[in-house]
Design a protein around this motif. Structure first.
Motif, short mmCIF file in Angstrom:
data_model
loop_
_atom_site.label_atom_id
_atom_site.label_comp_id
_atom_site.label_asym_id
_atom_site.label_seq_id
_atom_site.Cartn_x
_atom_site.Cartn_y
_atom_site.Cartn_z
N ILE A 43 7.04 -1.98 -12.90
CA ILE A 43 7.46 -3.38 -12.78
C ILE A 43 6.27 -4.24 -12.36
O ILE A 43 6.04 -5.32 -12.91
CB ILE A 43 8.61 -3.50 -11.75
N ALA A 44 5.48 -3.73 -11.39
CA ALA A 44 4.29 -4.47 -10.96
C ALA A 44 3.28 -4.54 -12.10
O ALA A 44 2.60 -5.55 -12.29
CB ALA A 44 3.68 -3.79 -9.74
N LEU A 45 3.19 -3.46 -12.86
CA LEU A 45 2.26 -3.44 -14.01
C LEU A 45 2.65 -4.48 -15.04
O LEU A 45 1.80 -5.18 -15.61
CB LEU A 45 2.25 -2.04 -14.63
N LEU A 46 3.96 -4.59 -15.27
CA LEU A 46 4.45 -5.54 -16.27
C LEU A 46 4.27 -6.99 -15.81
O LEU A 46 3.91 -7.86 -16.59
CB LEU A 46 5.93 -5.25 -16.57
N ASN A 47 4.50 -7.22 -14.52
CA ASN A 47 4.46 -8.60 -14.02
C ASN A 47 3.05 -9.07 -13.68
O ASN A 47 2.70 -10.23 -13.93
CB ASN A 47 5.34 -8.71 -12.78
N LYS A 48 2.24 -8.17 -13.09
CA LYS A 48 0.95 -8.61 -12.57
C LYS A 48 -0.25 -7.99 -13.32
O LYS A 48 -1.38 -8.39 -13.09
CB LYS A 48 0.84 -8.26 -11.08
N GLY A 49 0.02 -6.99 -14.13
CA GLY A 49 -1.07 -6.33 -14.83
C GLY A 49 -1.73 -5.26 -13.99
O GLY A 49 -1.21 -4.86 -12.93
N ILE A 50 -2.87 -4.79 -14.44
CA ILE A 50 -3.58 -3.70 -13.76
C ILE A 50 -4.04 -4.14 -12.36
O ILE A 50 -4.57 -5.24 -12.19
CB ILE A 50 -4.80 -3.27 -14.59
N SER A 51 -3.82 -3.26 -11.38
CA SER A 51 -4.28 -3.53 -10.02
C SER A 51 -5.19 -2.39 -9.57
O SER A 51 -4.87 -1.22 -9.75
CB SER A 51 -3.08 -3.64 -9.07
N PHE A 52 -6.32 -2.76 -8.97
CA PHE A 52 -7.25 -1.73 -8.46
C PHE A 52 -7.03 -1.48 -6.97
O PHE A 52 -7.85 -0.83 -6.33
CB PHE A 52 -8.70 -2.18 -8.71
N ASN A 53 -5.94 -2.00 -6.43
CA ASN A 53 -5.61 -1.77 -5.03
C ASN A 53 -5.00 -0.37 -4.88
O ASN A 53 -3.82 -0.15 -5.18
CB ASN A 53 -4.63 -2.84 -4.56
N VAL A 54 -5.82 0.56 -4.41
CA VAL A 54 -5.39 1.96 -4.35
C VAL A 54 -4.21 2.15 -3.41
O VAL A 54 -3.37 3.04 -3.60
CB VAL A 54 -6.57 2.86 -3.91
#
Length: 293
Positions: A43-54
């Motif tokens: 869901i976060a990938l769909l809404n915000k895209g790729i995140s590098f916050n491990v």
């Protein structure tokens, strides 16, 4: 004239760097996306895209896959099929390629023509299926291993490599009393590591990514390779029984399905990424020798 050539050379070098960089980005960016997406919440990938916050990443998808019996069994089956198929393909290709490279072999041009004809004309799906069925190989591991071990392209590659070995080596061994088997095993094979590793790598990668033969010839789910298990997830958008509990809501099921897709791709690609560096030096040499000659 020289200055013009120098400018042209620099232009070609810069153009090559640009094209190579563009080609690498085309390959590497999707890989990075899939690896990161396998750890992220869909869901976060769909809404915000790729995140590098491990700190926001999760191993949930990998835990679901590794805890599933069908995936584990498929992985073991794929390793068995790929390793066995590679060994058999190397044996057939090396023996056939060496025999066809020997000038003294009578009718070698006829044999070579017969091999090449099969590259352009095949029996088709139904005759091949009937042949496998009549040989009693349906729903057995032999239906996966045997039909494809005679690869004409690999035989041609091996034949070309063997023809590059100097005849003086064989003649010297012959003078010392070595017979054909001794020459093959003691002289030719030790010099043929590059082509052996190239054929083994081609066969391993081809079998590892293959699922069509298993889909046609296998009914027993316990014999399914990993790719056939993944197919049900990636193409049919289904998950294996037991992977997700029935009590979960549909939204949660879809969320986990998306996460499992990316994790499955990473796990299925991992063996190839790990083994390639060890084969690289032989791969480059074997392919170059085969292609140049």
């Amino acid at each position: 004239m020289n200055m013009a050539s120098s400018r042209m050379d620099r232009f070609i070098i810069i153009l090559n760097y640009i094209l190579l960089t563009f080609s690498v980005l085309i390959i590497i960016v999707p890989l990075i996306y899939i690896v990161i997406a396998s750890f992220m919440d869909p869901i976060a990938l769909l809404n915000k895209g790729i995140s590098f916050n491990v700190s926001s990443w999760s191993l949930e998808g990998y835990r679901k896959i590794l805890g599933n019996e069908a995936m584990t069994r498929g992985f073991i089956n794929s390793v068995f099929y790929s390793v066995s198929f590679s060994i058999l393909t190397v044996i057939v290709s090396v023996f056939a390629g060496y025999a066809l490279s020997v000038n003294e072999l009578k009718g070698r041009n006829l044999f070579m023509t017969m091999f090449i004809v099969t590259m352009f004309f095949g029996g088709g799906l139904i005759p091949t299926y009937l042949l496998v069925k009549n040989l009693g190989m349906l729903d057995t591991v032999w239906a996966i291993l045997l039909p494809g071990i005679v690869n004409v392209w690999d035989i041609i590659l091996a034949r070309t490599f063997f023809k590059g070995i100097p005849n003086e080596l064989k003649e010297a061994a012959n003078v010392d009393g070595a017979n054909d088997w001794t020459i093959f095993f003691r002289i030719v094979l030790p010099l043929s590591k590059p082509i052996i590793f190239v054929i083994a790598l081609y066969a391993f990668v081809g079998q590892w990514n293959s699922y069509f033969d298993a889909m046609i010839y296998l009914d027993n789910a316990k014999l399914y390779p990993l790719q056939l298990v993944l197919r049900s997830i990636l193409i049919q958008n289904q998950t294996m029984p037991g992977m997700i509990g029935d009590q979960l809501a549909m939204a949660e099921l879809k969320r986990l399905s998306e996460m499992i897709k990316y994790s499955s791709i990473v796990i299925s690609s991992l063996p190839l990424l790990v083994m390639y560096p060890f084969f690289q030096k032989y791969f480059e040499k074997g392919v170059m020798v085969g292609s140049l000659k």
